[in-house]
Design a protein around this motif. Structure first.
Motif, PDB file in Angstrom:
ATOM      1  N   GLU A 120       0.818  -1.215   0.000  1.00  0.00           N
ATOM      2  CA  GLU A 120       0.000   0.000   0.000  1.00  0.00           C
ATOM      3  C   GLU A 120       0.849   1.261   0.000  1.00  0.00           C
ATOM      4  OE1 GLU A 120      -3.894  -1.692   2.465  1.00  0.00           O
ATOM      5  OE2 GLU A 120      -2.574  -0.228   3.428  1.00  0.00           O
ATOM      6  N   GLU A 121       1.928   1.264   0.783  1.00  0.00           N
ATOM      7  CA  GLU A 121       2.718   2.481   0.950  1.00  0.00           C
ATOM      8  C   GLU A 121       3.765   2.675  -0.135  1.00  0.00           C
ATOM      9  OE1 GLU A 121       4.205   3.147   4.900  1.00  0.00           O
ATOM     10  OE2 GLU A 121       2.348   2.411   5.812  1.00  0.00           O
ATOM     11  N   THR A 122       4.242   1.567  -0.764  1.00  0.00           N
ATOM     12  CA  THR A 122       5.387   1.692  -1.673  1.00  0.00           C
ATOM     13  C   THR A 122       5.195   1.030  -3.031  1.00  0.00           C
ATOM     14  OG1 THR A 122       6.505  -0.338  -0.972  1.00  0.00           O
ATOM     15  CG2 THR A 122       6.928   1.669   0.336  1.00  0.00           C
ATOM     16  N   GLY A 123       4.188   0.178  -3.186  1.00  0.00           N
ATOM     17  CA  GLY A 123       4.010  -0.557  -4.435  1.00  0.00           C
ATOM     18  C   GLY A 123       4.972  -1.719  -4.599  1.00  0.00           C
ATOM     19  N   VAL A 124       5.729  -2.050  -3.549  1.00  0.00           N
ATOM     20  CA  VAL A 124       6.718  -3.127  -3.606  1.00  0.00           C
ATOM     21  C   VAL A 124       6.088  -4.413  -3.060  1.00  0.00           C
ATOM     22  CG1 VAL A 124       8.970  -3.926  -2.751  1.00  0.00           C
ATOM     23  CG2 VAL A 124       8.646  -1.523  -3.392  1.00  0.00           C
ATOM     24  N   LEU A 125       6.230  -5.496  -3.824  1.00  0.00           N
ATOM     25  CA  LEU A 125       5.786  -6.816  -3.352  1.00  0.00           C
ATOM     26  C   LEU A 125       6.938  -7.457  -2.601  1.00  0.00           C
ATOM     27  CD1 LEU A 125       3.948  -8.153  -6.521  1.00  0.00           C
ATOM     28  CD2 LEU A 125       2.915  -7.348  -4.388  1.00  0.00           C
ATOM     29  N   GLU A 143       9.159  -8.101  -6.069  1.00  0.00           N
ATOM     30  CA  GLU A 143       8.950  -7.315  -7.282  1.00  0.00           C
ATOM     31  C   GLU A 143       8.838  -5.852  -6.869  1.00  0.00           C
ATOM     32  OE1 GLU A 143       5.312  -6.837 -10.373  1.00  0.00           O
ATOM     33  OE2 GLU A 143       5.915  -8.896  -9.925  1.00  0.00           O
ATOM     34  N   SER A 144       9.553  -4.991  -7.602  1.00  0.00           N
ATOM     35  CA  SER A 144       9.586  -3.592  -7.176  1.00  0.00           C
ATOM     36  C   SER A 144       9.221  -2.632  -8.282  1.00  0.00           C
ATOM     37  CB  SER A 144      10.985  -3.233  -6.662  1.00  0.00           C
ATOM     38  OG  SER A 144      11.032  -1.867  -6.313  1.00  0.00           O
ATOM     39  N   ASP A 145       8.236  -1.833  -7.985  1.00  0.00           N
ATOM     40  CA  ASP A 145       7.920  -0.648  -8.765  1.00  0.00           C
ATOM     41  C   ASP A 145       7.777   0.451  -7.714  1.00  0.00           C
ATOM     42  OD1 ASP A 145       7.344   1.055 -10.795  1.00  0.00           O
ATOM     43  OD2 ASP A 145       5.259   0.434 -11.012  1.00  0.00           O
TER      44      ASP A 145
END
Length: 169
Positions: A73-78, A114-116
């Protein structure tokens, strides 16, 4: 710089009954590491300081699920939770609106899947990956979580007991 951090609905409902008196809440602190062991931090919108991803657990929510949810929610990072770092009762905190909270914080080491990475909500104004030697100052309990996450052989940390038999608290 003061932003309104969203208050979970269950806390709003409790506050309508009890006001601003100290409320015990459970939360998570996620230390997110990438493949190079860089640390994911968010710059908080309420005070402008860098911090690990943290959040309030929903009633019945497991700490690992809460960490996955809060980081996304805060960063978009899985992320995936790797291990427990600590369980700690934090000192009384007072929100800008006067609400008082005693947090029981569960620290977890998470690995980026996974990072966006980017700002995902209004709780932060910036998101970034930091090399271990360039991490800005963190609150003491978060700095302890980070040190535990970076130590491969560290056992989970708990505060030394202060209770003694015969005491009333």
């Amino acid at each position: 710089m003061v932003a309104c951090v969203p208050i979970p609905d269950f806390v709003v409902a409790l506050r309508s009954k009890i006001g601003q008196v100290p409320l015990p809440l459970n939360g998570v602190i996620a230390v997110v590491l990438d493949e190079r062991n860089r640390v994911l931090l968010v710059r908080r919108s309420d005070n402008g300081e860098w911090a690990l991803t943290t959040g309030c657990l929903e009633p019945g929510e497991q700490p690992a699920d809460g960490a996955l949810r809060e980081v996304f929610e805060e960063t978009g990072v899985l992320v995936w939770v790797e291990r427990l770092l600590c369980v700690e009762a934090l000192d009384l905190s007072v929100a800008p609106n006067g609400d008082q909270v005693y947090w029981l914080a569960v620290g977890l080491r998470c690995r980026m899947v996974e990072s966006d990475a980017g700002v995902g909500d209004d709780e932060s104004i910036e998101v970034g990956w930091f090399d271990q030697d360039s991490v800005p100052p963190l609150p003491p309990h978060q700095a302890r979580c980070l040190a535990l996450a970076l130590a491969e052989d560290a056992a989970p940390w708990i505060a030394d007991p202060v209770w003694e038999p015969g005491s009333t608290s």
